[in-house]
Design a protein around this motif. Sequence first.
Motif, PDB file in Angstrom:
ATOM      1  N   ALA A 123      67.114 133.881  53.109  1.00 42.72           N
ATOM      2  CA  ALA A 123      66.844 135.194  52.516  1.00 42.72           C
ATOM      3  C   ALA A 123      65.557 135.779  53.087  1.00 42.72           C
ATOM      4  CB  ALA A 123      66.760 135.074  50.997  1.00 42.72           C
ATOM      5  N   TRP A 124      64.504 134.980  53.168  1.00 43.61           N
ATOM      6  CA  TRP A 124      63.240 135.450  53.721  1.00 43.61           C
ATOM      7  C   TRP A 124      63.411 135.858  55.182  1.00 43.61           C
ATOM      8  CZ3 TRP A 124      60.366 133.516  57.769  1.00 43.61           C
ATOM      9  CH2 TRP A 124      59.112 134.087  57.955  1.00 43.61           C
ATOM     10  N   ALA A 125      64.135 135.052  55.940  1.00 47.68           N
ATOM     11  CA  ALA A 125      64.371 135.391  57.350  1.00 47.68           C
ATOM     12  C   ALA A 125      65.187 136.680  57.459  1.00 47.68           C
ATOM     13  CB  ALA A 125      65.065 134.231  58.065  1.00 47.68           C
ATOM     14  N   ALA A 126      66.180 136.847  56.597  1.00 52.43           N
ATOM     15  CA  ALA A 126      66.978 138.083  56.609  1.00 52.43           C
ATOM     16  C   ALA A 126      66.091 139.295  56.331  1.00 52.43           C
ATOM     17  CB  ALA A 126      68.100 138.002  55.582  1.00 52.43           C
ATOM     18  N   LEU A 175      64.533 140.455  47.969  1.00 51.66           N
ATOM     19  CA  LEU A 175      64.029 139.111  48.261  1.00 51.66           C
ATOM     20  C   LEU A 175      63.283 138.536  47.065  1.00 51.66           C
ATOM     21  CD1 LEU A 175      63.375 136.706  50.112  1.00 51.66           C
ATOM     22  CD2 LEU A 175      61.441 138.060  50.993  1.00 51.66           C
ATOM     23  N   ILE A 176      62.344 139.306  46.520  1.00 53.13           N
ATOM     24  CA  ILE A 176      61.570 138.825  45.370  1.00 53.13           C
ATOM     25  C   ILE A 176      62.495 138.527  44.190  1.00 53.13           C
ATOM     26  CG2 ILE A 176      59.773 139.425  43.686  1.00 53.13           C
ATOM     27  CD1 ILE A 176      58.738 138.793  46.533  1.00 53.13           C
ATOM     28  N   GLU A 177      63.472 139.394  43.959  1.00 51.63           N
ATOM     29  CA  GLU A 177      64.421 139.175  42.865  1.00 51.63           C
ATOM     30  C   GLU A 177      65.218 137.884  43.073  1.00 51.63           C
ATOM     31  OE1 GLU A 177      68.441 141.259  41.101  1.00 51.63           O
ATOM     32  OE2 GLU A 177      66.872 142.567  41.906  1.00 51.63           O
ATOM     33  N   HIS A 210      65.930 142.041  59.068  1.00 51.12           N
ATOM     34  CA  HIS A 210      66.683 143.235  58.657  1.00 51.12           C
ATOM     35  C   HIS A 210      66.115 143.856  57.378  1.00 51.12           C
ATOM     36  CE1 HIS A 210      69.791 142.144  61.564  1.00 51.12           C
ATOM     37  NE2 HIS A 210      69.713 140.916  61.097  1.00 51.12           N
ATOM     38  N   PRO A 211      64.849 144.277  57.375  1.00 45.62           N
ATOM     39  CA  PRO A 211      64.254 144.802  56.135  1.00 45.62           C
ATOM     40  C   PRO A 211      64.917 146.095  55.647  1.00 45.62           C
ATOM     41  CG  PRO A 211      62.808 145.196  58.002  1.00 45.62           C
ATOM     42  CD  PRO A 211      63.920 144.307  58.486  1.00 45.62           C
ATOM     43  N   ASP A 212      65.640 146.761  56.520  1.00 45.29           N
ATOM     44  CA  ASP A 212      66.353 147.969  56.102  1.00 45.29           C
ATOM     45  C   ASP A 212      67.651 147.639  55.375  1.00 45.29           C
ATOM     46  OD1 ASP A 212      67.152 146.905  58.600  1.00 45.29           O
ATOM     47  OD2 ASP A 212      68.198 148.750  59.115  1.00 45.29           O
ATOM     48  N   LEU A 213      68.154 146.420  55.540  1.00 47.39           N
ATOM     49  CA  LEU A 213      69.410 146.011  54.906  1.00 47.39           C
ATOM     50  C   LEU A 213      69.193 145.065  53.729  1.00 47.39           C
ATOM     51  CD1 LEU A 213      71.547 145.395  58.117  1.00 47.39           C
ATOM     52  CD2 LEU A 213      71.540 147.420  56.646  1.00 47.39           C
ATOM     53  N   ILE A 226      69.191 130.668  60.549  1.00 50.30           N
ATOM     54  CA  ILE A 226      68.991 131.852  61.391  1.00 50.30           C
ATOM     55  C   ILE A 226      70.269 132.691  61.437  1.00 50.30           C
ATOM     56  CG2 ILE A 226      68.593 132.649  63.758  1.00 50.30           C
ATOM     57  CD1 ILE A 226      66.704 130.165  64.040  1.00 50.30           C
ATOM     58  N   ARG A 227      71.410 132.044  61.604  1.00 55.24           N
ATOM     59  CA  ARG A 227      72.692 132.776  61.619  1.00 55.24           C
ATOM     60  C   ARG A 227      72.932 133.484  60.292  1.00 55.24           C
ATOM     61  NH1 ARG A 227      74.324 128.647  64.982  1.00 55.24           N
ATOM     62  NH2 ARG A 227      74.915 127.252  63.312  1.00 55.24           N
ATOM     63  N   LEU A 228      72.696 132.801  59.202  1.00 59.82           N
ATOM     64  CA  LEU A 228      72.892 133.388  57.875  1.00 59.82           C
ATOM     65  C   LEU A 228      71.964 134.579  57.667  1.00 59.82           C
ATOM     66  CD1 LEU A 228      74.392 133.231  55.193  1.00 59.82           C
ATOM     67  CD2 LEU A 228      72.688 131.597  54.410  1.00 59.82           C
ATOM     68  N   ALA A 229      70.795 134.542  58.293  1.00 53.39           N
ATOM     69  CA  ALA A 229      69.829 135.638  58.190  1.00 53.39           C
ATOM     70  C   ALA A 229      70.167 136.799  59.122  1.00 53.39           C
ATOM     71  CB  ALA A 229      68.427 135.118  58.483  1.00 53.39           C
ATOM     72  N   GLY A 230      71.245 136.681  59.869  1.00 58.20           N
ATOM     73  CA  GLY A 230      71.649 137.768  60.757  1.00 58.20           C
ATOM     74  C   GLY A 230      71.007 137.730  62.122  1.00 58.20           C
ATOM     75  N   GLY A 231      70.603 136.551  62.560  1.00 56.09           N
ATOM     76  CA  GLY A 231      69.994 136.404  63.877  1.00 56.09           C
ATOM     77  C   GLY A 231      70.767 135.424  64.738  1.00 56.09           C
ATOM     78  N   VAL A 232      70.307 135.278  65.970  1.00 59.15           N
ATOM     79  CA  VAL A 232      70.885 134.321  66.916  1.00 59.15           C
ATOM     80  C   VAL A 232      69.772 133.372  67.340  1.00 59.15           C
ATOM     81  CG1 VAL A 232      71.906 134.054  69.205  1.00 59.15           C
ATOM     82  CG2 VAL A 232      72.570 135.983  67.780  1.00 59.15           C
TER      83      VAL A 232
END
Length: 180
Positions: free
Chosen positions: A139-142, A155-157, A146-149, A54-60
Amino acid sequence: NTEDKAAALLDFTAEQESYLAETLAGSETPSVYLAGNSSLLSTAGNAMYQSDMIRLAGGVNVAAEIEDTYWVEISYEQLLTWNPEYIILAAEAVYTVEDVLNAPEFQSITAVQNGAVSTFPCNLEPWDYPSTSACLGAAWAAYNLHPDLYTYDELIEDVNGLYQLLYGQTFTAEQIGITE
């Protein structure tokens, strides 16, 4: 005799982590509740790999205050108090996104109100376990947070980059279980 492949996998994972850290640096860090596969009220605390994901994906991780090293059962009241912006269900959960969205007791939770409830993909393999493909879970969680970032195309790549490295093949989004 697979040292070269192992080194390439470690490089891929390190590059993925660095890319996400750089891409998400300075962005908002939304609150995330990760629900276990056996119960919506089972969650991973700070000592679990899933909290790092979760942290790596930019969340808390809202459950970061929990120090247990295994899945922990919480109360409905605790989940309501945490009021996460996102709820992510374990890949092989015995309940569905619709179950969470339609549960009367969760209608006051921000994630439910905003429809920000999703399940880790697992058509090929679960990405929410500490495994070879676990970097894909982050990556999927990110992408979800954050789909704008971190975009769908990225993700698919990245998913296909890892699967090409591991298995020598790529997959469609449908085969993977990812929707835009």
